[in-house]
Design a protein around this motif. Structure first.
Motif, PDB file in Angstrom:
ATOM      1  N   LEU A  47       0.900  -1.263   0.098  1.00 28.86           N
ATOM      2  CA  LEU A  47      -0.083   0.058  -0.115  1.00 28.86           C
ATOM      3  C   LEU A  47       0.913   1.176   0.006  1.00 28.86           C
ATOM      4  O   LEU A  47       1.557   1.558   0.820  1.00 28.86           O
ATOM      5  N   LEU A  48       1.091   1.837  -1.105  1.00 24.01           N
ATOM      6  CA  LEU A  48       1.896   3.003  -1.374  1.00 24.01           C
ATOM      7  C   LEU A  48       3.505   2.287  -1.625  1.00 24.01           C
ATOM      8  O   LEU A  48       4.245   2.698  -2.467  1.00 24.01           O
ATOM      9  N   VAL A  49       4.104   1.715  -0.594  1.00 29.95           N
ATOM     10  CA  VAL A  49       5.096   1.092  -0.444  1.00 29.95           C
ATOM     11  C   VAL A  49       5.047  -0.408  -0.599  1.00 29.95           C
ATOM     12  O   VAL A  49       4.125  -0.920   0.131  1.00 29.95           O
ATOM     13  N   GLY A  50       5.571  -1.039  -1.819  1.00 29.96           N
ATOM     14  CA  GLY A  50       5.385  -2.616  -1.695  1.00 29.96           C
ATOM     15  C   GLY A  50       6.361  -3.202  -1.356  1.00 29.96           C
ATOM     16  O   GLY A  50       7.747  -2.590  -1.549  1.00 29.96           O
ATOM     17  N   GLY A  51       6.402  -4.623  -1.182  1.00 29.70           N
ATOM     18  CA  GLY A  51       7.549  -5.457  -0.899  1.00 29.70           C
ATOM     19  C   GLY A  51       7.230  -6.659  -1.509  1.00 29.70           C
ATOM     20  O   GLY A  51       6.149  -6.998  -1.889  1.00 29.70           O
ATOM     21  N   GLY A  52       8.246  -7.443  -1.753  1.00 27.30           N
ATOM     22  CA  GLY A  52       7.926  -8.888  -2.378  1.00 27.30           C
ATOM     23  C   GLY A  52       9.047  -9.673  -2.343  1.00 27.30           C
ATOM     24  O   GLY A  52      10.248  -9.489  -2.188  1.00 27.30           O
ATOM     25  N   ALA A  53       8.846 -11.123  -2.214  1.00 30.14           N
ATOM     26  CA  ALA A  53       9.928 -11.962  -2.201  1.00 30.14           C
ATOM     27  C   ALA A  53       9.598 -13.339  -3.163  1.00 30.14           C
ATOM     28  O   ALA A  53       8.386 -13.524  -3.340  1.00 30.14           O
ATOM     29  N   GLY A  54      10.535 -14.096  -3.056  1.00 32.45           N
ATOM     30  CA  GLY A  54      10.218 -15.158  -4.397  1.00 32.45           C
ATOM     31  C   GLY A  54      11.467 -16.125  -4.448  1.00 32.45           C
ATOM     32  O   GLY A  54      12.662 -15.702  -3.839  1.00 32.45           O
ATOM     33  N   SER A  55      11.440 -16.908  -5.438  1.00 37.44           N
ATOM     34  CA  SER A  55      12.442 -17.855  -5.618  1.00 37.44           C
ATOM     35  C   SER A  55      12.409 -18.178  -6.998  1.00 37.44           C
ATOM     36  O   SER A  55      11.197 -17.877  -7.608  1.00 37.44           O
ATOM     37  N   GLY A  56      13.461 -18.752  -7.399  1.00 36.36           N
ATOM     38  CA  GLY A  56      13.331 -19.132  -9.001  1.00 36.36           C
ATOM     39  C   GLY A  56      14.578 -20.050  -9.223  1.00 36.36           C
ATOM     40  O   GLY A  56      15.641 -20.389  -8.439  1.00 36.36           O
ATOM     41  N   VAL A  57      14.767 -20.318 -10.532  1.00 32.70           N
ATOM     42  CA  VAL A  57      15.956 -21.218 -10.913  1.00 32.70           C
ATOM     43  C   VAL A  57      16.364 -20.406 -12.272  1.00 32.70           C
ATOM     44  O   VAL A  57      15.639 -20.210 -13.231  1.00 32.70           O
ATOM     45  N   LEU A  58      17.536 -20.458 -12.217  1.00 28.17           N
ATOM     46  CA  LEU A  58      18.291 -20.215 -13.734  1.00 28.17           C
ATOM     47  C   LEU A  58      18.904 -21.218 -14.130  1.00 28.17           C
ATOM     48  O   LEU A  58      19.770 -21.979 -13.537  1.00 28.17           O
ATOM     49  N   THR A  59      18.615 -21.573 -15.692  1.00 28.14           N
ATOM     50  CA  THR A  59      19.239 -22.512 -16.226  1.00 28.14           C
ATOM     51  C   THR A  59      20.287 -22.050 -17.320  1.00 28.14           C
ATOM     52  O   THR A  59      20.073 -21.082 -18.196  1.00 28.14           O
ATOM     53  N   TYR A  60      21.408 -22.195 -17.139  1.00 25.30           N
ATOM     54  CA  TYR A  60      22.540 -21.467 -17.831  1.00 25.30           C
ATOM     55  C   TYR A  60      23.629 -22.533 -18.057  1.00 25.30           C
ATOM     56  O   TYR A  60      24.168 -23.005 -17.184  1.00 25.30           O
TER      57      TYR A  60
END
Length: 151
Positions: A47-60
């Motif tokens: 709300l006005l300032v947002g936050g987020g988090a997550g995860s992922g995978v890089l295939t390289y």
């Protein structure tokens, strides 16, 4: 007619030098900046300032590298969403270049479901382009800073 052996040796050397020069000047495939495939899941709220988090995978280059995502956004932000993204990272010279702080300016809207796209760039010149579905309720027009850390 018999050729002079010295002349034949000189001609052979000249041909060898020309072939070497052509070989050095010919374009060769470069792996200096191979692209990587990126999959990520991000949960964000604000709300006005947002936050987020997550995860992922890089295939390289045939290997997978898990990573964590965290970030903040400033601007018009209201709501909460979860998104699954798929895309590409380019400009990677070394897998360590993928980690870092990315900046993005953008916006989006979701009412129960929607599609989101993001274009990010870090200080090492790596560019990530992602898109995918998101679910939740969100209205956003903001500047974001996202940090990616390899696990």
């Amino acid at each position: 007619m018999q050729q002079n052996p010295e002349r034949r040796t000189h001609r052979s050397r000249l041909i060898a030098l020309l072939l070497l020069a052509l070989g050095l000047a010919a374009p060769t495939p470069s792996f200096a900046q191979a692209a990587g495939h990126v999959r990520a899941k991000i949960v964000k709220a604000g709300l006005l300032v947002g936050g987020g988090a997550g995860s992922g995978v890089l295939t390289y280059r045939g290997k997978t590298y898990p990573f964590r995502i965290s970030g903040l956004s400033f601007g018009i932000t209201a709501g909460a969403t979860i998104g699954r993204f798929d895309g590409w990272a380019s400009g990677i010279r070394d897998v360590g270049d993928f980690a870092g702080t990315y900046s993005s300016v953008g916006g989006g809207f979701a009412l129960v479901g929607g599609v989101n796209g993001v274009h990010l760039r870090n200080e090492k010149g790596v560019t990530i382009v992602l898109q995918g579905p998101k679910a939740g309720l969100e209205l956003a027009a903001n500047i974001s800073q996202i940090t990616i850390a390899l696990k």
